[in-house]
Design an enzyme around this catalytic site. Structure first.
Site, mmCIF file in Angstrom:
data_model
loop_
_atom_site.group_PDB
_atom_site.id
_atom_site.type_symbol
_atom_site.label_atom_id
_atom_site.label_comp_id
_atom_site.label_asym_id
_atom_site.label_seq_id
_atom_site.Cartn_x
_atom_site.Cartn_y
_atom_site.Cartn_z
ATOM 1 N N ARG A 200 0.846 -1.213 0.111
ATOM 2 C CA ARG A 200 0.156 0.037 -0.084
ATOM 3 C C ARG A 200 0.729 1.466 -0.154
ATOM 4 O O ARG A 200 0.340 2.455 -0.307
ATOM 5 C CB ARG A 200 -1.097 -0.115 1.230
ATOM 6 N N ALA B 96 40.491 47.334 -3.308
ATOM 7 C CA ALA B 96 39.261 47.126 -3.935
ATOM 8 C C ALA B 96 39.302 46.625 -5.422
ATOM 9 O O ALA B 96 40.218 46.991 -6.048
ATOM 10 C CB ALA B 96 38.370 48.295 -3.834
ATOM 11 N N ASN C 260 38.044 28.865 -6.576
ATOM 12 C CA ASN C 260 38.868 27.574 -6.235
ATOM 13 C C ASN C 260 38.892 26.610 -7.230
ATOM 14 O O ASN C 260 39.668 25.694 -7.112
ATOM 15 C CB ASN C 260 38.032 26.927 -5.076
HETATM 16 CA CA CA Z 1 -0.208 -3.589 9.449
#
Ligand code: CA
Ligand code: UD1
Length: 502
Positions: A22, A433, A396
């Protein structure tokens, strides 16, 4: 979890051979997860908590996949294989073949009952051994007993005559609301003997474990039922609706445990915490938080809102706001977020900072180190007290290999730098910068790579003629000319200085 007050069973047999059709899943039912663990690991955790000498799991459906999962998560359990003969009775019989004990109590539980706790099992063993019964079944009273085996009690209610399966029950028996949870304590010798005498003569053509109770009873043994008030604790998962229901209930119980232990959870309805997560006292969990796996939150830490952490350690007093982390460490008093992504191997030191819109991976950041804004830092070491400027990227990966970047202590990396790994910036160094750092910067040096700015006057008018940019530029220059003319008339020197800046 083992206690000295309650006796330990000789063995626990966990049934997990069923197909679980199920669930409509390619994954075996008992490997579906709630609270960050498989249903089977939940069941085994409860079983182990009783301190059994032998712990056996009975498998058949998807045997190899389940056995692999066991090898990874519960390597000490003994696997028993059920053959083609169906039914819970046969499953236990196959399990018993692996049990060496000749006397004592054996517990039977199911691999798909995730909320069951060791304490309940220990109480069952204690009650079973105290009463001297041959079998004690854990039962429950439920509003809708459809599908379950019903407990048939003696007139005075003390003894159990047997259990009748729903499919085999008559009208009067179906009206009984006391059901068999499927969890039992058996005298091992009685169980072995009775299992040898059960048949498949029933509505389902299966060997019913439940038949052991009526056999023991007709042999003149005592058979009892202990009723649990906690119905959800003994509920099994059969489909995904129940999986979600029991998952939500487990989460509710987990949150309650943490709150009772001194953790503030502002909104339990939107907070999900796995079973193995630990949280220190006075930590505060804000709405929309998910804590997964082996996550460990320190005392007085503040997590959230809207944060997901997996296998992540957060130190005492740290704050993680609207972020996502995986296999990361956030030091005591550190701050993270909002909107950051900490990937595996991120280790932020005490009082450090990973601010907004930052991604980190394999990045060890020293005490008080800061990556405050809009950065990617991967495969890098950032020393204590160092500040990485806004918009800095650690490159990297060269397309083939990953390389490491090392930034020393008390470094000032300027805004918008690209650090092309492998590269090292020495202690106390700085970069300007916009620097592209391709060569090591020695300790105490200033690294600068950006060329001096050059303004090509009138470029837009020549190279972008006919565009809105040209119109805008012309309008701006015309108005500058007008105001320059006006201002020159009034204040001469000042306006010359202003024009000089453009
Ligand atoms: Ca059961
Ligand atoms: C069984 C009980 C029923 C009880 C119910 C509680 C029997 C005959 N009936 O019902 O009285 O109310 O549990 O949920 O015992 N399993 C195996 N091998 C098998 C069959 C089942 O290992 O051949 C395992 C399943 O994996 C599952 C458990 O036993 O974990 C229960 O099986 P399930 O089919 O769900 O229970 P029922 O037989 O319907």
């Amino acid at each position: 979890m083992e206690t000295t007050e309650t006796p330990s069973p000789a063995a626990v047999i966990v049934l997990a051979a069923g197909a679980g059709t199920r669930m409509k899943s390619r994954t075996p039912k008992v490997l579906h997860e709630i609270g960050g663990r498989s249903l089977l690991v939940h069941a085994l955790t409860a079983a182990e908590g009783t301190g059994p000498s032998e712990l056996v799991v009975v498998l058949r459906h998807e045997r190899e996949r389940v056995a692999e999962h066991l090898a990874e998560h519960a390597s000490e359990v003994i696997v028993a294989d059920q053959d083609e003969i169906p039914g819970t009775g046969r499953a236990v019989q196959c399990g018993l073949e692996k049990v060496t004990a000749a006397a004592g109590t054996v517990l039977v539980t199911y691999g798909d009952v995730p909320l069951l706790e060791a304490e309940t099992l220990r109480e069952l063993v204690a009650s079973h051994e105290e009463s001297g019964a041959a079998v004690t079944v854990l039962s429950a009273r439920v509003p809708d007993p459809t599908g379950y085996g019903r407990i048939l009690r003696s007139e005075d209610g003390t003894e159990v005559h047997g259990i009748v399966e729903h499919k085999d029950a008559d009208e009067a028996q179906r009206a009984i609301d006391e059901i068999n949870s499927g969890i039992y304590a058996f005298d091992i010798a009685v169980l072995r003997d009775a299992l040898g005498r059960i048949t498949t003569d029933n509505a389902q053509g299966e060997m019913y474990l439940t038949d052991v109770l009526s056999i023991a009873r007709s042999d003149g043994r005592s058979v009892r039922a202990v009723v649990t008030e906690d119905v959800m604790m003994v509920e099994g998962v059969n489909d995904r609706v129940q999986l979600a229901q029991l998952g939500a209930e487990m989460n509710r119980r987990t949150l309650e445990r943490h709150m009772r232990a001194g953790v503030t959870i502002v909104d339990p309805a939107t907070t999900w915490i796995d079973a193995d997560v630990s949280i220190g006292q006075d930590a505060k969990i804000l709405p929309g938080v998910q804590l997964h796996g082996a996550t460990d939150i320190g005392e007085e830490a503040v997590i959230g809102p809207d944060t997901t952490l997996r296998d992540t350690e957060v130190g005492a007093g740290a704050e993680v706001v609207r972020s996502h982390a995986l296999l990361a460490v956030v030091g005591a008093g550190a701050t993270v977020g909002p909107f950051s992504y900490l990937r595996a191997g991120t280790d932020l030191g005490a009082k450090g900072k990973i601010g907004g819109f930052v991604e980190t991976k394999n990045a060890v950041i020293g005490e008080g180190g800061k990556i405050p804004h809009l950065s990617y830092v991967g495969d890098a070491t950032v020393g204590e007290g160092t500040n990485v400027g806004a918009g800095t990227i650690v490159a990297n990966y060269d397309g083939v290999q990953k390389h490491r970047t090392t930034i020393g202590k008390h470094v000032r990396v300027g805004a918008d730098n690209v650090l092309v790994a492998p590269v090292t910036i020495g202690d106390g160094a700085a970069t300007g910068a916009g620097t592209t750092v391709r060569k090591d910067v020695p300790a105490g040096a200033l690294g600068v790579s950006a060329v001096a700015q050059r303004n090509v006057e009138g470029w837009t008018m020549r190279r972008r003629a006919g565009t809105a940019s040209e119109d805008a530029a012309r309008a701006a220059l015309a108005s500058e000319d007008r105001s320059a003319a006006g201002e020159t008339a009034q204040h001469g020197a000042e306006s010359t200085e202003e024009n000089g800046q453009r």
